[in-house]
Design an enzyme around this catalytic site. Sequence first.
Site, mmCIF file in Angstrom:
data_model
loop_
_atom_site.group_PDB
_atom_site.id
_atom_site.type_symbol
_atom_site.label_atom_id
_atom_site.label_comp_id
_atom_site.label_asym_id
_atom_site.label_seq_id
_atom_site.Cartn_x
_atom_site.Cartn_y
_atom_site.Cartn_z
ATOM 1 N N GLU A 80 0.811 -1.218 0.000
ATOM 2 C CA GLU A 80 0.000 0.000 0.000
ATOM 3 C C GLU A 80 0.842 1.265 0.000
ATOM 4 O O GLU A 80 1.628 1.490 0.924
ATOM 5 C CB GLU A 80 -0.942 -0.006 1.226
ATOM 6 C CG GLU A 80 -1.908 1.143 1.175
ATOM 7 C CD GLU A 80 -3.012 1.056 2.213
ATOM 8 O OE1 GLU A 80 -3.066 0.071 2.975
ATOM 9 O OE2 GLU A 80 -3.823 1.996 2.247
ATOM 10 N N LYS A 262 -7.599 -0.397 11.195
ATOM 11 C CA LYS A 262 -6.983 -0.850 9.929
ATOM 12 C C LYS A 262 -5.707 -0.036 9.676
ATOM 13 O O LYS A 262 -4.672 -0.575 9.269
ATOM 14 C CB LYS A 262 -7.989 -0.695 8.782
ATOM 15 C CG LYS A 262 -7.518 -1.231 7.450
ATOM 16 C CD LYS A 262 -6.755 -0.211 6.622
ATOM 17 C CE LYS A 262 -6.239 -0.836 5.340
ATOM 18 N NZ LYS A 262 -5.305 0.043 4.618
ATOM 19 N N ASP A 278 3.143 -14.416 12.120
ATOM 20 C CA ASP A 278 1.788 -14.772 11.688
ATOM 21 C C ASP A 278 0.892 -13.553 11.901
ATOM 22 O O ASP A 278 0.344 -13.345 12.980
ATOM 23 C CB ASP A 278 1.318 -15.968 12.542
ATOM 24 C CG ASP A 278 -0.075 -16.438 12.169
ATOM 25 O OD1 ASP A 278 -0.767 -15.714 11.433
ATOM 26 O OD2 ASP A 278 -0.470 -17.514 12.630
ATOM 27 N N HIS A 377 -1.749 10.559 0.174
ATOM 28 C CA HIS A 377 -1.990 9.212 -0.348
ATOM 29 C C HIS A 377 -2.003 9.242 -1.875
ATOM 30 O O HIS A 377 -1.387 8.413 -2.523
ATOM 31 C CB HIS A 377 -3.324 8.717 0.201
ATOM 32 C CG HIS A 377 -3.583 7.272 -0.039
ATOM 33 N ND1 HIS A 377 -2.901 6.288 0.626
ATOM 34 C CD2 HIS A 377 -4.433 6.644 -0.882
ATOM 35 C CE1 HIS A 377 -3.333 5.116 0.218
ATOM 36 N NE2 HIS A 377 -4.261 5.309 -0.697
HETATM 37 P P1 HMG Z 1 4.253 15.544 3.383
HETATM 38 O O1 HMG Z 1 4.103 16.633 4.377
HETATM 39 O O2 HMG Z 1 3.903 15.850 1.960
HETATM 40 O O3 HMG Z 1 5.694 14.954 3.451
HETATM 41 O O4 HMG Z 1 3.435 14.288 3.870
HETATM 42 P P2 HMG Z 1 7.060 15.640 3.073
HETATM 43 O O5 HMG Z 1 7.295 15.470 1.593
HETATM 44 O O6 HMG Z 1 7.175 17.005 3.686
HETATM 45 O O7 HMG Z 1 8.059 14.653 3.885
HETATM 46 C C1 HMG Z 1 8.056 14.583 5.295
HETATM 47 C C2 HMG Z 1 8.654 13.244 5.718
HETATM 48 O O8 HMG Z 1 7.718 12.199 5.439
HETATM 49 C C3 HMG Z 1 9.901 12.869 4.955
HETATM 50 O O9 HMG Z 1 11.019 13.482 5.558
HETATM 51 C C4 HMG Z 1 9.919 11.364 5.110
HETATM 52 O O10 HMG Z 1 10.341 10.993 6.387
HETATM 53 C C5 HMG Z 1 8.442 11.054 4.947
HETATM 54 P P3 HMG Z 1 12.335 13.751 4.629
HETATM 55 O O11 HMG Z 1 12.896 12.400 4.317
HETATM 56 O O12 HMG Z 1 11.868 14.488 3.410
HETATM 57 O O13 HMG Z 1 13.209 14.538 5.547
HETATM 58 N N1 HMG Z 1 8.124 10.884 3.531
HETATM 59 C C6 HMG Z 1 8.544 9.847 2.791
HETATM 60 N N2 HMG Z 1 9.283 8.774 3.099
HETATM 61 C C7 HMG Z 1 9.521 7.869 2.126
HETATM 62 N N3 HMG Z 1 9.053 8.024 0.850
HETATM 63 C C8 HMG Z 1 8.302 9.069 0.509
HETATM 64 C C9 HMG Z 1 8.017 10.047 1.497
HETATM 65 N N4 HMG Z 1 7.303 11.184 1.509
HETATM 66 C C10 HMG Z 1 7.386 11.685 2.747
HETATM 67 N N5 HMG Z 1 7.858 9.184 -0.746
HETATM 68 C C11 HMG Z 1 2.826 11.996 3.941
HETATM 69 C C12 HMG Z 1 3.339 13.140 3.077
HETATM 70 C C13 HMG Z 1 2.476 10.826 3.043
HETATM 71 C C14 HMG Z 1 3.923 11.580 4.906
HETATM 72 C C15 HMG Z 1 1.588 12.516 4.736
HETATM 73 O O14 HMG Z 1 0.658 13.038 3.845
HETATM 74 C C16 HMG Z 1 0.940 11.457 5.581
HETATM 75 O O15 HMG Z 1 1.414 11.063 6.629
HETATM 76 N N6 HMG Z 1 -0.244 10.984 5.157
HETATM 77 C C17 HMG Z 1 -0.941 9.894 5.794
HETATM 78 C C18 HMG Z 1 -0.886 8.720 4.873
HETATM 79 C C19 HMG Z 1 -1.402 7.460 5.510
HETATM 80 O O16 HMG Z 1 -1.729 7.384 6.658
HETATM 81 N N7 HMG Z 1 -1.442 6.420 4.697
HETATM 82 C C20 HMG Z 1 -1.859 5.109 5.125
HETATM 83 C C21 HMG Z 1 -2.786 4.551 4.103
HETATM 84 S S1 HMG Z 1 -4.372 5.305 4.225
HETATM 85 C C22 HMG Z 1 -5.217 4.133 5.189
HETATM 86 O O17 HMG Z 1 -5.451 3.053 4.742
HETATM 87 C C23 HMG Z 1 -5.426 4.323 6.647
HETATM 88 C C24 HMG Z 1 -6.524 5.251 7.121
HETATM 89 O O18 HMG Z 1 -7.781 4.964 6.575
HETATM 90 C C25 HMG Z 1 -6.528 5.027 8.617
HETATM 91 C C26 HMG Z 1 -7.507 5.879 9.346
HETATM 92 O O19 HMG Z 1 -8.556 6.230 8.756
HETATM 93 O O20 HMG Z 1 -7.239 6.156 10.540
HETATM 94 C C27 HMG Z 1 -6.194 6.674 6.758
#
Ligand code: HMG
Length: 426
Positions: A80, A262, A278, A377
């Site tokens: 994911e 989740k 597991d 996302h």
């Molecule tokens: P952002 O502010 O755009 O990130 O957030 P950024 O580009 O400023 O980067 C900040 C840091 O995030 C980076 O630091 C990395 O540590 C990390 P840096 O290395 O630049 O010093 N980071 C990454 N690490 C690896 N690869 C990348 C990358 N991009 C950032 N490409 C971010 C972007 C995605 C982190 C933010 O929008 C976020 O946390 N979103 C949440 C996403 C999430 O939770 N996804 C899970 C799937 S959704 C789901 O299924 C669960 C859910 O339904 C659960 C619920 O409802 O409670 C949501």
Amino acid sequence: MTKINWAGFAKKTPKERLSQIKPLLSTESFNVLENQILLNQDVASQMVENTLGTFSLPFSIVPEIEVNHKSYSVPFVTEEPSVVAACSFAAKIIKRSGGFDSTIHNRQMIGQIALYDIKDTHSAQMTIEKQKKELLTIANNAHPSIVKRGGGATDIKTHLIDDETPLLVVQVLIDTKEAMGANIVNTMTEALKPSLEVLTKGKSLMAILSNYATESLVTARCAIDYRFLNRDKIKARELAKKIVLASTFAKKDPYRASTHNKGIFNGIDAVCIATGNDWRAIEAGGHAYASRNGSYEGLTTWQLDETNEKLLGEITLPLPLATKGGSIGLNPSVLVAFDILEQPDAKTLATIVASVGLAQNFAALRALVNEGIQEGHMKLHARSLALLAGSLPEEVSFIVDALLQEKHMNLATAKKILESYRHSIL
Ligand code: HMG
């Protein structure tokens, strides 16, 4: 503790990342990653039935999760997008706030033997209590190797399910040391069946371990300074307050709790898969624990500490993780995962995994109550679509930017953009 310079890690190529984490790896593990050595098909055929081959998933790393004052690099296996990025983002903020504080409450497995057709269930319970020592000896004699390693059956309890045909349930507590212990528990409980039938004058229905591992509870906590939520003090406090409200929402509404949890398991499962654990057992135990108060609730709690201007997070769940046994020694990728983690014992692994769950939840809630989940996302989803459409590495960033401008982000659109991009540079 091996020091790695993590600067710019996310923006590097897989090859560059591999050379950056080389100090964490044994020569063997480095070779596995460099040459993409996967689970051997012959071994796979010994593990499960009717194999046709093996199946691959992305193997990633979340740097610098600080747990009990030690920094860990954590291997993640997930399909994911945004899970690894979100956990890395959260781990970074939480590390600045002092990291995670994690406690193991206990680490024992539970085995159950259910008996029926017992005439006097009350006296059967008393007899079992009186014969506890002898029963524990029978259980331990059935699996002497775990006793040699310092583990074994430690206690026996009973309870009654008073239905039309009453069931007397005998629960055995077993210390399985570094193993998850399904085989140990099942061997011991099956060995107890004949004696229990004699003692209770009843019949045994089944003997099996319980995945509701309430004797393997782990707690992780963190205290995030408001200032790391937003530079603006008022906005930071508002964000913290919204995260607390999101936690209340998940405590009170099972529809929300299911999604909330989740998100927690996005991270927990990813580490379980990477370490050959597991994850179905861990999920089952976690969801059962989420229902312990009579309705299904979110597994985390977030609160405000107004005096110290901190957002306090906490998670508790059963995590009977293993570092030995099962398929752990068979899969070369799992051996790499343990190298990256610097060979933790089962209890340490559980503290890391609980912290991952809390970090993952923090990242998801922060995004949900702030910019919304789609922004981050979708940025990463766009990357997957660009790759699926056939983009070359040097084309990906252009296709991602163009996709993010589109109203309908899907594979067909990604292919169309790629085609016109290639046409335009001819
Ligand atoms: P952002 O502010 O755009 O990130 O957030 P950024 O580009 O400023 O980067 C900040 C840091 O995030 C980076 O630091 C990395 O540590 C990390 P840096 O290395 O630049 O010093 N980071 C990454 N690490 C690896 N690869 C990348 C990358 N991009 C950032 N490409 C971010 C972007 C995605 C982190 C933010 O929008 C976020 O946390 N979103 C949440 C996403 C999430 O939770 N996804 C899970 C799937 S959704 C789901 O299924 C669960 C859910 O339904 C659960 C619920 O409802 O409670 C949501």
